[in-house]
Every structure is written in structure tokens, then in C-alpha cells.
Design a protein around this motif. Structure first.
Motif, short mmCIF file in Angstrom:
data_model
loop_
_atom_site.label_atom_id
_atom_site.label_comp_id
_atom_site.label_asym_id
_atom_site.label_seq_id
_atom_site.Cartn_x
_atom_site.Cartn_y
_atom_site.Cartn_z
N SER A 188 5.78 23.23 -3.20
CA SER A 188 6.33 22.68 -4.44
C SER A 188 7.71 22.07 -4.20
N ALA A 189 8.56 22.79 -3.48
CA ALA A 189 9.92 22.30 -3.22
C ALA A 189 9.88 21.04 -2.35
N TRP A 190 9.00 21.01 -1.37
CA TRP A 190 8.92 19.85 -0.48
C TRP A 190 8.45 18.60 -1.22
N LEU A 191 7.40 18.74 -2.02
CA LEU A 191 6.89 17.58 -2.74
C LEU A 191 7.91 17.02 -3.73
N LEU A 192 8.68 17.89 -4.34
CA LEU A 192 9.74 17.41 -5.23
C LEU A 192 10.75 16.59 -4.46
N ARG A 193 11.20 17.11 -3.32
CA ARG A 193 12.17 16.39 -2.50
C ARG A 193 11.60 15.06 -2.03
N PHE A 194 10.37 15.10 -1.55
CA PHE A 194 9.76 13.90 -1.00
C PHE A 194 9.55 12.82 -2.07
N ASN A 195 8.98 13.20 -3.20
CA ASN A 195 8.70 12.23 -4.26
C ASN A 195 9.97 11.63 -4.84
N TYR A 196 10.99 12.46 -5.04
CA TYR A 196 12.24 11.93 -5.59
C TYR A 196 12.95 11.02 -4.59
N PHE A 228 11.41 9.19 -2.32
CA PHE A 228 10.62 7.96 -2.36
C PHE A 228 11.00 7.13 -3.59
N LEU A 229 11.16 7.80 -4.73
CA LEU A 229 11.58 7.09 -5.94
C LEU A 229 12.94 6.45 -5.76
N GLY A 262 4.41 0.95 -6.42
CA GLY A 262 5.04 2.20 -6.00
C GLY A 262 5.48 3.04 -7.19
N SER A 263 6.05 2.39 -8.20
CA SER A 263 6.51 3.10 -9.40
C SER A 263 5.33 3.67 -10.18
N ILE A 303 0.82 -1.22 0.00
CA ILE A 303 0.00 0.00 0.00
C ILE A 303 0.85 1.27 0.00
N LEU A 304 2.17 1.13 -0.09
CA LEU A 304 3.02 2.32 -0.11
C LEU A 304 2.70 3.21 -1.30
N GLY A 305 2.48 2.59 -2.48
CA GLY A 305 2.15 3.36 -3.67
C GLY A 305 0.88 4.18 -3.51
N PRO A 306 -0.24 3.55 -3.13
CA PRO A 306 -1.47 4.32 -2.89
C PRO A 306 -1.30 5.41 -1.83
N LEU A 307 -0.54 5.10 -0.78
CA LEU A 307 -0.32 6.11 0.26
C LEU A 307 0.42 7.32 -0.29
#
Length: 397
Positions: A202-210, A212-213, A176-177, A104-108
Motif C-alpha cells: 500500500s505504501a509503495w503504490l501510493l509513493r509510486f502513483n503520486y 508518476f502524477l 496518463g492522467s 502507452i505510459l498511462g496503460p502501463l
């Protein structure tokens, strides 16, 4: 568990390198000191946040972010406990403990992005369908945890358990991908429609998503190596790198929270960030045009007591929105913006022959400045010269 054929050739060299690295005494001293505290911190952080939400109190963290941290901490802790020597714990018991929610990491991730980007986000019943695969795996672990001890031991030493583990991991990385791609697309779409591109969100979500990737990439590479060299002979072979990435991720989240607590500590009535709702480009253009008119046509900057609240009231917008627009879109603080117009006014007054007998200080006061020092500092900053140098350069031409 069946014996694994010893790899040879390049596979053997890679296997030996991995083994030497992970059996290094320095690594084995640092590893538990880094990993175990991280997992227990993640466990406490996630549980407390979700518990506070369940009790209807002020949220400590966004529930989806808290759940991501909790899932990583639980899965890492589960595998660490399974790796503890048999003399210290019944490893087979921890192996089947129903605390594995990695699917469920991807949906989260997706719903975390969705909830942060939309201030009126509400979790709807159909959204639960995204979590069905995770529920199925949870029920399997739950059923096995309730079986006889002998059955658990048989499963632990059979290829079936290894296959289940790798299916679970592979599905987690695949989902997740996919959800990362969907989340990132939604983020780019949101960003293209909103003008505040330098906003903290915007800056936070970029950091967080990358970040996670990055975990997904590490995980995927480890699954590939496990398959390529060992043909999935062991469920979580030499995954210390993955557990370390989990631990560092949790430490990083804690650092971000401590560095900017107001950004993360949201209350029940606010799904946005710091109470600020993003505005569209059309709305931004409307506000900036009206602001420009107030300055150039009505010259409200001539009022030496002009405040941010005064201008916001004229524009009929929230002062926080106005400050956000000035800082992130125009690139100036409120007083820098206002004083820029005042400097232009001063320059016009200084070169007007009508004011030839008036002192520079009096002209500055007339333009809205109430401090000689702030006027001189701002004039130098805007024009690159002092008021006297400006007058000298003007008269020389």
C-alpha cells in the motif's frame, strides 16, 4: 522551422528567466552528469528485465514497471540526442527514430497497479486495445524513419513535425492522467476491502502513483508554457525540467529496488509481494477471533516453547500471513502479542492468595516465561512498573 515571434510583457520576462536559468554554467555542468547516466541506467534496467521475461527466466522487475522505466529512458534519450550539436550527430535521424512510446505510459501505469494488486492477474488479449494509440504513433515514426533523407529534413523544419510532437505529448499527459485516476480508484477500492492498510504494498503504490502524477503535472505545465508563450513554436522547448524529473524518477526506482530487493524481484509463480497475498477484512476478523479464543480460552501461551508455527498450525493459516496480521493489523510482533497475555496471567497469579508463598520467578515460569530477564523487561513495558512495585501497589490498596 519557422521563426518564433519574440515574446513580450510577462511572457517575455518568463521566457528570459527560463533562458537565463538554462544557460547558467553551473546548471549546464550538472545537467548532463545527472541526466545521461540515468537514461542509460533506465535503458539497461528496462531491457534486461523484459529480456529475462522473454527468455522465461526469473523476472528482474514487474514487466509493466520495467516498461515504464524503459519508455521514459528512451524518450528522454531520444530528445537528448536530438539536442546534441549537428557536428556531433545527425539530429534529424534521431528525431524520427521509432523509439517514442510515451502514449502507452498511462496503460502501463494502470496494468502495473492491476498486476500488483491482483495475485492471479493475467494479461488478456482485449487489453491490447489500450495500446492501439501508441501503436499508431509508433507506425508513423517507423514510416518516417524509412523515408528519404531529404524528406526527413523537410519534416524537421516544417510545422507538421512540431504539431505531431505536441499531439503526442498532449495525448500522453491526457491518457496518463485518465489512467492515473482509474488506477488510483482501483487502489482505493482494493484498500477498502483489505485490512492490512500499513502493508508495504500500500505504501509503495501510493509513493509510486503520486510520483508518476508529479511527472504528469510537470509535463502538462511545460506544454502549457510552450503554448502560452511560444504558441507551440518548438517541439520540446526548454524541457530540461522534464528530463531531470525522468532522471530523478529512474534514480529513485533504483534506490527503492536496492533498499528492498525482495519486494521488487518477483519470480514467475508470484505476482504478489514477497509471496504474501492480501486478505479481506472478513478473513482477518475470522483469524483474529480464533486467535483471541486460543489465547483467552485455551491459554496456549502457557506453553513456554510456543512458536509462531504452532499458533499458525492451530489456526490453519500460513505463518507468514499470521506474522503479517500481527505486525500490520494488531501492531505487535508474535512474542509481544503472546507475552502480553502471559503478563496478564502473571498479574492474576500474583494477586491470588493461593500463590502467596511462591516466588515471582516461579509464577513467571508458570505463566509461560522461560527467561527472568525477558519477563522483567516485558512486565515493565506492559505495566509501567517492576513486579515488586506492582505487588506493593496492589497490597497498599
Amino acid at each position: 522551422m519557422p521563426l518564433i515571434e519574440e515574446p513580450t510583457g510577462i511572457k517575455g520576462r518568463i521566457s528570459n528567466t527560463i533562458e537565463v536559468t538554462y544557460t547558467n554554467s553551473t546548471f549546464n555542468q550538472i545537467y548532463p552528469k545527472l541526466i545521461y547516466p540515468a537514461f542509460f541506467i533506465g535503458l539497461a534496467l528496462g531491457l534486461l528485465s523484459l529480456l529475462s521475461l522473454g527468455l522465461g527466466r526469473k523476472k528482474f522487475l514487474n514487466p509493466f514497471l520495467a516498461a515504464i522505466i524503459l519508455v521514459l529512458a528512451l524518450y528522454g534519450l531520444k530528445n537528448q540526442l536530438f539536442g546534441v550539436p549537428y557536428g556531433m550527430t545527425d539530429s534529424f535521424q534521431s528525431l524520427f527514430t521509432p523509439i517514442s512510446f510515451i502514449v502507452i505510459l498511462g496503460p502501463l501505469l494502470y496494468f502495473y497497479n492491476k498486476s500488483v494488486l491482483s495475485t492471479n492477474f493475467r494479461f488478456k488479449r482485449p487489453y491490447f486495445l489500450h495500446f492501439v494509440p501508441g501503436l499508431i504513433i509508433f507506425l508513423w515514426y517507423l514510416s518516417t524513419s524509412l523515408t528519404e533523407e531529404s524528406t526527413k529534413r523537410e519534416l524537421m523544419h516544417s510545422p507538421f513535425e512540431v504539431v505531431i510532437s505536441h499531439y503526442e505529448q498532449s495525448i500522453a499527459v491526457l491518457f496518463g492522467s485518465i489512467y492515473f485516476a482509474i488506477s488510483f480508484r482501483a487502489f482505493k477500492k482494493w484498500k477498502s476491502k483489505h485490512a492490512l492498510r500499513n502493508h508495504t504494498l500500500s505504501a509503495w503504490l501510493l509513493r509510486f502513483n503520486y510520483t508518476f502524477l508529479g511527472i504528469l503535472i510537470i509535463w502538462g505545465l511545460l506544454i502549457f508554457v510552450n503554448y502560452w508563450i511560444y504558441s507551440f513554436g518548438i517541439a520540446t522547448l526548454l524541457y530540461q525540467v522534464l528530463w531531470m524529473s525522468y532522471g530523478l524518477f529512474i534514480y529513485w526506482i533504483c534506490f527503492e529496488i536496492m533498499n528492498n530487493p525482495k519486494f521488487f524481484l518477483l519470480n514467475k509463480t508470484n505476482n504478489g509481494v514477497n509471496g504474501l497475498v492480501s486478505i479481506t477484512k472478513a478473513e482477518l476478523n475470522s483469524i483474529t477471533d480464533r486467535l483471541e479464543s486460543l489465547m483467552r480460552v485455551e491459554k496456549i501461551y502457557l506453553n513456554e516453547k510456543l512458536s509462531l508455527n504452532d499458533v499458525a498450525q492451530n489456526l490453519e493459516v500460513n505463518p507468514k500471513y499470521l506474522s503479517m496480521i500481527l505486525n500490520n493489523s494488531i501492531g505487535k510482533s508474535f512474542y509481544e502479542y503472546v507475552n502480553t497475555f502471559r503478563i496478564e496471567e502473571v498479574k492474576d497469579l500474583m494477586i491470588d492468595p493461593v500463590n502467596s508463598n511462591i516466588t515471582i520467578e516461579a509464577i513467571a515460569n508458570k505463566a509461560g516465561f522461560n527467561s527472568k530477564s525477558s519477563f522483567n523487561t516485558m512486565f515493565k513495558k506492559v505495566t509501567g512498573m517492576t513486579p515488586k512495585e506492582f505487588m506493593k501497589s496492589y497490597t497498599s490498596t
